[in-house]
Design a protein around this motif. Structure first.
Motif, PDB file in Angstrom:
ATOM      1  N   ALA A   1     -61.243  46.586  31.710  1.00 24.91           N
ATOM      2  CA  ALA A   1     -61.649  47.990  31.624  1.00 24.91           C
ATOM      3  C   ALA A   1     -60.660  48.771  30.768  1.00 24.91           C
ATOM      4  O   ALA A   1     -61.047  49.528  29.879  1.00 24.91           O
ATOM      5  N   MET A   2     -59.369  48.593  31.058  1.00 24.79           N
ATOM      6  CA  MET A   2     -58.355  49.385  30.360  1.00 24.79           C
ATOM      7  C   MET A   2     -57.144  48.538  30.009  1.00 24.79           C
ATOM      8  O   MET A   2     -56.765  47.634  30.761  1.00 24.79           O
ATOM      9  N   VAL A   3     -56.566  48.886  28.862  1.00 26.06           N
ATOM     10  CA  VAL A   3     -55.327  48.237  28.427  1.00 26.06           C
ATOM     11  C   VAL A   3     -54.350  49.357  28.119  1.00 26.06           C
ATOM     12  O   VAL A   3     -54.701  50.301  27.410  1.00 26.06           O
ATOM     13  N   ASP A   4     -53.140  49.255  28.670  1.00 23.26           N
ATOM     14  CA  ASP A   4     -52.125  50.252  28.313  1.00 23.26           C
ATOM     15  C   ASP A   4     -50.813  49.545  27.993  1.00 23.26           C
ATOM     16  O   ASP A   4     -50.773  48.310  27.921  1.00 23.26           O
ATOM     17  N   GLU A   5     -49.733  50.305  27.832  1.00 24.85           N
ATOM     18  CA  GLU A   5     -48.447  49.708  27.450  1.00 24.85           C
ATOM     19  C   GLU A   5     -47.921  48.744  28.502  1.00 24.85           C
ATOM     20  O   GLU A   5     -47.061  47.929  28.241  1.00 24.85           O
ATOM     21  N   TRP A   6     -48.404  48.894  29.729  1.00 28.04           N
ATOM     22  CA  TRP A   6     -47.844  48.120  30.835  1.00 28.04           C
ATOM     23  C   TRP A   6     -48.716  46.940  31.241  1.00 28.04           C
ATOM     24  O   TRP A   6     -48.289  46.076  31.974  1.00 28.04           O
ATOM     25  N   GLY A   7     -49.956  46.914  30.783  1.00 24.24           N
ATOM     26  CA  GLY A   7     -50.812  45.790  31.170  1.00 24.24           C
ATOM     27  C   GLY A   7     -52.287  46.101  31.036  1.00 24.24           C
ATOM     28  O   GLY A   7     -52.682  47.047  30.339  1.00 24.24           O
ATOM     29  N   LYS A   8     -53.089  45.287  31.724  1.00 26.16           N
ATOM     30  CA  LYS A   8     -54.533  45.493  31.655  1.00 26.16           C
ATOM     31  C   LYS A   8     -55.132  45.404  33.044  1.00 26.16           C
ATOM     32  O   LYS A   8     -54.507  44.859  33.963  1.00 26.16           O
TER      33      LYS A   8
ATOM     34  N   ILE B   1     -55.580  52.368  25.723  1.00 28.81           N
ATOM     35  CA  ILE B   1     -54.803  53.611  25.762  1.00 28.81           C
ATOM     36  C   ILE B   1     -53.654  53.405  24.770  1.00 28.81           C
ATOM     37  O   ILE B   1     -52.688  52.692  25.042  1.00 28.81           O
ATOM     38  N   ILE B   2     -53.811  53.987  23.607  1.00 30.05           N
ATOM     39  CA  ILE B   2     -52.866  53.688  22.516  1.00 30.05           C
ATOM     40  C   ILE B   2     -51.519  54.347  22.798  1.00 30.05           C
ATOM     41  O   ILE B   2     -51.460  55.542  23.093  1.00 30.05           O
ATOM     42  N   PRO B   3     -50.410  53.582  22.711  1.00 31.80           N
ATOM     43  CA  PRO B   3     -49.088  54.194  22.940  1.00 31.80           C
ATOM     44  C   PRO B   3     -48.869  55.379  21.998  1.00 31.80           C
ATOM     45  O   PRO B   3     -49.134  55.273  20.795  1.00 31.80           O
ATOM     46  N   LYS B   4     -48.416  56.492  22.559  1.00 32.06           N
ATOM     47  CA  LYS B   4     -48.295  57.737  21.799  1.00 32.06           C
ATOM     48  C   LYS B   4     -47.425  57.561  20.544  1.00 32.06           C
ATOM     49  O   LYS B   4     -47.727  58.105  19.479  1.00 32.06           O
ATOM     50  N   ALA B   5     -46.366  56.776  20.682  1.00 35.85           N
ATOM     51  CA  ALA B   5     -45.413  56.626  19.571  1.00 35.85           C
ATOM     52  C   ALA B   5     -46.098  56.096  18.306  1.00 35.85           C
ATOM     53  O   ALA B   5     -45.665  56.377  17.186  1.00 35.85           O
ATOM     54  N   LEU B   6     -47.174  55.335  18.477  1.00 33.93           N
ATOM     55  CA  LEU B   6     -47.841  54.750  17.307  1.00 33.93           C
ATOM     56  C   LEU B   6     -48.461  55.813  16.398  1.00 33.93           C
ATOM     57  O   LEU B   6     -48.664  55.566  15.202  1.00 33.93           O
ATOM     58  N   PHE B   7     -48.744  56.994  16.956  1.00 41.19           N
ATOM     59  CA  PHE B   7     -49.378  58.029  16.129  1.00 41.19           C
ATOM     60  C   PHE B   7     -48.425  58.597  15.080  1.00 41.19           C
ATOM     61  O   PHE B   7     -48.845  59.275  14.154  1.00 41.19           O
TER      62      PHE B   7
ATOM     63  N   GLN C   1     -46.643  56.408  13.372  1.00 41.14           N
ATOM     64  CA  GLN C   1     -46.458  55.259  12.469  1.00 41.14           C
ATOM     65  C   GLN C   1     -47.841  54.733  12.048  1.00 41.14           C
ATOM     66  O   GLN C   1     -48.331  53.741  12.601  1.00 41.14           O
ATOM     67  N   PRO C   2     -48.462  55.425  11.088  1.00 39.53           N
ATOM     68  CA  PRO C   2     -49.864  55.140  10.773  1.00 39.53           C
ATOM     69  C   PRO C   2     -50.197  53.673  10.516  1.00 39.53           C
ATOM     70  O   PRO C   2     -51.240  53.206  10.996  1.00 39.53           O
ATOM     71  N   VAL C   3     -49.333  52.939   9.808  1.00 43.70           N
ATOM     72  CA  VAL C   3     -49.717  51.552   9.499  1.00 43.70           C
ATOM     73  C   VAL C   3     -49.716  50.715  10.787  1.00 43.70           C
ATOM     74  O   VAL C   3     -50.644  49.931  11.042  1.00 43.70           O
ATOM     75  N   LEU C   4     -48.699  50.916  11.606  1.00 46.95           N
ATOM     76  CA  LEU C   4     -48.654  50.179  12.880  1.00 46.95           C
ATOM     77  C   LEU C   4     -49.837  50.559  13.771  1.00 46.95           C
ATOM     78  O   LEU C   4     -50.410  49.723  14.471  1.00 46.95           O
ATOM     79  N   LEU C   5     -50.208  51.830  13.696  1.00 44.76           N
ATOM     80  CA  LEU C   5     -51.356  52.305  14.477  1.00 44.76           C
ATOM     81  C   LEU C   5     -52.627  51.577  14.046  1.00 44.76           C
ATOM     82  O   LEU C   5     -53.406  51.080  14.878  1.00 44.76           O
TER      83      LEU C   5
END
Ligand code: AMP
Length: 508
Positions: free
Chosen positions: A21-28, A220-226, A228-232
């Motif tokens: 259902a969901m994936v975040d920085e800590w797991g799924k 749930i995309i880690p906020k820090a990636l926003f 860093q466009p290429v990593l995002l």
């Protein structure tokens, strides 16, 4: 007939128990786990005799845990209010004063911070509850009692007098909206959403509840990636994210950094949806050049009408400098464009500007615990007085183009959008006015330089760093001014009020 959003989770967990259902920085988390954890939360709320129809705040890092808590609260027939863990203490206290929450869901790790707040309800630690064994028989009958006019959530937005406003939304409004979204964009269990919107911002409703209804996965995309466009973009590609619903600011950053040339999303991405502020065609054209065959849609709407009420699916070419339509009303929603005398502007009156007002099931119940503010903007439809019918006056100005589509044309007040955040300039000014050195102050938004400018009359010139540090105790970081200017005298208009328009014209 569906009465509660929890029915989506019941059905989806039955159909796709082992699907992620969901994936975040800590797991799924799978749908079956999602449901059983939410039920465990509902059972704990019930065990604590918190009651029904009560506000429960969620003070958690943005994560799958937050969403599990939202649904747990809904199963218990209460309503949730997410609080940003970075919000200044003073502002959180203002929210708590309005909401008077019965309980909070947080973690032991976050409790150090949480205990600074003026909170008198019960404290539930997520990690101590999520694995609890539950007896469904005690919870499911309670959730079956739900009716679709029950409140589902309250989201707080900026208030011009410095007091945030809590927008209360019912289950039915979300059910209606998500039925439209999933139908319009043919969302199914094979889809994967790349969530950008914070959960205290209403754009997240689309991601969360489309996932819940259809069995799609939400990343749930880690906020820090926003930042860093290429990593995002790599993240989107690696995870085969195929639908994104972002604020234009996030799409603009990618266009400005020309990041799409580094990562090819042609085989994965199928829809780019956006909402929350103006999307300039210049940057949209960059996206369209690199990904010409996918869906682009501009959704428009304020929190008060459940995220969005009009949409325009891009179907023709635009010059860089042309504005993009906000389109037409969604199903089961009506837009009234009203002139200054409250007469209806029709689509054959091309170019005539009016205030965009909304009618329909999507309307909020109003501002929580704030009848005065509610009655200012949730008003009787001025086109008829035979029966009670509320419309919401958005404060947005719009006009019809030659295709009969609505075009956005700014605000009639001092609300702005900055990096997708809704800000009442009055909220910043109220905070600055609390400094004893300051006689008068005024803020304006300089669109050409993407900054909030603060202009002050003051006894002494405080250092910018000191002003920001003091302000940070009262308002969120995204409201901090990007430029501070001192003037010996601020211009006043005929009524003796600060002339914001003149100030802005003189300084930009
Ligand atoms: P919020 O309540 O945070 O969603 O902010 C709502 C406000 O954002 C609206 O009243 C508009 O001023 C602005 N807004 C939302 N969507 C759009 C859009 N597609 N184009 C232009 N402005 C928008």
């Amino acid at each position: 007939m569906q009465a509660s959003v929890t029915e989506w989770l019941d059905n989806t967990a039955e159909r796709y128990p082992d699907k992620i259902a969901m994936v975040d920085e800590w797991g799924k988390i799978t749908f079956a786990m999602f449901r059983s954890k939410s039920l465990a939360i509902a059972a704990e709320i019930r065990r604590r005799t918190i009651g029904e129809h009560k506000p429960v705040i969620v003070f958690l890092e943005k994560s799958g845990r937050s969403v599990v808590s939202f649904l747990g609260i809904a199963y218990s027939r209460n309503f949730y209010c997410p609080i940003d863990t970075d919000m200044p203490v003073l502002r959180v206290n203002r929210i708590l004063e309005i909401l008077q929450p019965s309980a909070v869901i947080t973690t032991e790790g976050l409790y150090e911070r949480f205990r600074q707040f003026d909170f008198h309800g019960q404290i539930l630690f997520y990690e101590n509850i999520e694995e609890n064994e539950i007896n469904e028989e005690t919870i499911i009958p309670l959730s079956r009692k739900a009716i679709d006019t029950d409140l589902l959530y309250v989201l707080f937005t900026s208030g011009s007098t410095g007091v945030p406003k809590g927008v209360g939304i019912r289950h039915r409004s979300v059910i209606d909206y998500i039925d439209w979204v999933t139908d319009k964009f043919s969302v199914c269990e094979k889809d994967s959403f790349g969530n950008q919107a914070p959960f205290y911002f209403d754009n997240s409703i689309l991601d969360i509840y489309s996932m819940l209804k259809t069995g799609a996965t939400m990343y749930i995309i880690p906020k820090a990636l926003f930042a860093q466009p290429v990593l995002l973009l790599d993240y989107l590609k690696e995870n085969c994210v195929n639908i994104i619903f972002w604020v234009p600011s996030a799409l603009i950053t990618i266009a400005k950094r020309r990041a799409l040339k580094n990562v090819d999303l042609r085989k994965t991405l199928r829809a780019v949806l956006f909402c929350g502020e103006v999307m300039p065609n210049k940057q949209l054209n960059y996206w369209r050049e690199h990904l010409p065959d996918i869906i682009y849609a501009n959704l428009y709407g304020p929190t008060e009408i459940t995220d969005a009420c009009t949409f325009y699916q891009v179907d023709r070419a635009f010059q860089d400098e042309e504005p993009l339509p906000i389109g037409r009303p969604m199903k089961n929603t009506e837009v009234l464009l009203l002139d200054k005398e409250d007469f209806l502007i029709t689509s054959d009156q091309m170019g005539k500007i009016g205030e965009l007002c909304v009618k329909g099931t999507s309307l909020a119940v109003g501002y929580y615990n704030n009848p005065k503010k509610t009655s200012e903007v949730f008003v009787q439809n001025p086109l008829q007085d035979e029966y009670e019918e509320k419309i919401y006056r958005t404060g947005d100005l719009a006009w019809y183009n030659e295709y009969g589509e609505l075009m956005y044309s700014g605000r009639k007040d001092d609300q702005i959008k900055y990096m997708g955040h809704r800000i009442e300039l009055g909220e910043i000014e109220t905070a600055v006015s609390s400094f004893h050195e300051v006689h008068r102050c005024c803020c304006f938004y300089d669109e050409s330089r993407y900054r909030i400018v603060l202009v002050m009359e003051s006894d002494i010139e405080l250092a910018g760093s000191e002003i920001r540090e003091r302000l940070q105790r009262q308002i969120p970081e995204y409201m901090l001014p990007g430029e501070i200017v001192y003037l010996s005298k601020l211009p006043l208009n005929a009524n003796g009020k600060i002339d914001r328009k003149k100030l802005k014209a003189d300084m930009t």
